[in-house]
Design a protein around this motif. Structure first.
Motif, PDB file in Angstrom:
ATOM      1  N   ARG A 261      25.582  37.390  43.491  1.00 55.94           N
ATOM      2  CA  ARG A 261      25.213  36.703  43.016  1.00 55.94           C
ATOM      3  C   ARG A 261      25.174  35.381  43.598  1.00 55.94           C
ATOM      4  O   ARG A 261      26.641  34.665  43.881  1.00 55.94           O
TER       5      ARG A 261
ATOM      6  N   ARG B 264      25.793  31.885  44.028  1.00 52.97           N
ATOM      7  CA  ARG B 264      26.936  30.806  43.396  1.00 52.97           C
ATOM      8  C   ARG B 264      26.673  29.113  44.329  1.00 52.97           C
ATOM      9  O   ARG B 264      25.933  28.006  43.543  1.00 52.97           O
TER      10      ARG B 264
ATOM     11  N   VAL C  78      21.585  28.211  40.698  1.00 53.99           N
ATOM     12  CA  VAL C  78      22.718  27.995  42.197  1.00 53.99           C
ATOM     13  C   VAL C  78      22.654  26.398  42.665  1.00 53.99           C
ATOM     14  O   VAL C  78      21.692  25.441  42.366  1.00 53.99           O
ATOM     15  N   THR C  79      23.869  26.448  43.171  1.00 55.74           N
ATOM     16  CA  THR C  79      24.289  24.789  43.369  1.00 55.74           C
ATOM     17  C   THR C  79      23.439  24.718  44.359  1.00 55.74           C
ATOM     18  O   THR C  79      24.086  25.725  45.546  1.00 55.74           O
TER      19      THR C  79
ATOM     20  N   ASP D  55      20.563  37.857  44.417  1.00 58.72           N
ATOM     21  CA  ASP D  55      21.526  38.782  43.166  1.00 58.72           C
ATOM     22  C   ASP D  55      20.925  40.665  44.075  1.00 58.72           C
ATOM     23  O   ASP D  55      19.826  40.663  44.784  1.00 58.72           O
TER      24      ASP D  55
ATOM     25  N   ARG E 228      28.900  33.053  46.897  1.00 57.02           N
ATOM     26  CA  ARG E 228      28.336  34.576  46.164  1.00 57.02           C
ATOM     27  C   ARG E 228      29.908  35.375  45.220  1.00 57.02           C
ATOM     28  O   ARG E 228      31.032  35.106  46.248  1.00 57.02           O
ATOM     29  N   GLU E 229      29.397  35.649  43.935  1.00 57.82           N
ATOM     30  CA  GLU E 229      30.337  36.175  43.888  1.00 57.82           C
ATOM     31  C   GLU E 229      31.307  37.718  44.215  1.00 57.82           C
ATOM     32  O   GLU E 229      30.151  38.154  44.607  1.00 57.82           O
TER      33      GLU E 229
END
Length: 304
Positions: free
Chosen positions: A12, A14, A69-70, A255, A303-304
């Protein structure tokens, strides 16, 4: 401070840097072309127009916004191509590595300095000048760092040869806990259909265990077979020469189940949907004329 985290290509997203086509400059001369595909379109009079490329990049930006998403954008430099931010830097784990790019592209790094300033200085690295490495050649997958390179003795004669063996060794030394696997890529100065400018022009992982691949992008069949064995033949989507030319392997993952793709990639997009992916289709065919696509115009930070 920006806490960087990139461990793979697909988890994911970010935060990301998305290039810009604003104030892109006039059509370059033949001598100024960095790759055979741009050269082809300059000669044909079909080089992309700035307004069309801005329109395409805004479509990409809207998809990022949709997923929360930033998005960072480079500062605008007048009459300067700033689309392909993947070339100028990349993140491995929590480290930002600045690329030693072609000298006349150095200002592209200046345009994202305000972002680099938000990263802890200890986590920003610039390799020594003999180390050539660009983000399009670097891919993270589980414990691996895949790196595209060119081992031909005529490396210095190829403007399309962007990552050298010193670049591979540099990453090996920097990340001793990673398995660094290099891939010798096919290069051409004159025929875009036979030029893997970066690794992401002939291969890219998607999801948790799948990938898009072009067999003839690899100079050594053993490198291609390595990926087939690692991912499993049933998990790979093989693209043909024409699809490689249109950059089918250069999609971008938001993702593990969301892929941004060019809307004309019918065969690929059908395969992705069949395999459970959500495909966000956008127009990007004008930008593709410069031998770069969705992955090339992004620089993921978190990313997560």
């Amino acid at each position: 401070m920006l806490g960087l985290n990139i461990k793979n290509e697909t988890s994911r997203l970010r935060a990301v840097v998305l290039g810009t086509a604003i104030n892109n400059g006039s059509t370059p001369s033949i001598e100024e072309a960095y790759d055979p595909k741009s050269r082809e379109h300059i000669l044909a009079g079909t080089y992309p127009k700035e307004e069309d490329m801005i329109h395409e990049m805004e479509a990409f930006d809207r998809v990022f916004k949709k997923y929360g998403v930033t998005v960072f954008r480079p500062e605008i430099i007048e009459n300067y191509n700033q689309i392909f931010v993947r070339d100028i830097g990349f993140v491995i784990d929590d480290v930002f590595i600045e690329s030693n790019i072609l000298p006349d592209r150095e200002r592209e790094l200046d345009a994202i300095q305000y972002i680099i300033d938000q990263i802890h200085p200890d986590k920003v690295i610039r390799p020594p000048s003999e180390v050539h490495i660009e983000g399009g050649d670097v891919m993270l997958w589980k414990d691996y760092v895949f790196i595209g390179t060119y081992k031909g003795s005529d490396y210095k004669d190829y403007i399309t040869a962007r990552t050298n063996t010193q670049g591979v060794q540099y990453i090996r030394d920097l990340f001793p806990n990673k398995i660094v696997k290099e891939f010798d890529l096919v290069k051409s100065k004159i025929e875009a259909r036979d030029n893997a400018l970066h690794l992401d022009c002939c291969f890219q992982p998607v999801g948790k265990n799948k990938g898009i691949i072009y067999k003839r992008g690899f100079r050594e069949e053993a490198d291609y077979l390595f990926l087939v064995n690692l991912f499993g033949p049933e998990n790979l989507f093989h693209i043909n020469r024409k699809e490689m030319y249109h950059m089918n392997s250069n999609v971008f993952s938001i993702d593990t189940n969301v892929v941004v793709s060019e809307k004309k990639f019918k065969r690929l997009n059908t395969w992705l949907r069949t395999n459970g992916f959500t495909v966000e289709e956008i127009p990007y065919a004008e930008i593709a004329k410069q031998e770069g696509l969705l992955r090339c115009s992004t620089l993921p930070l978190i990313r997560e």
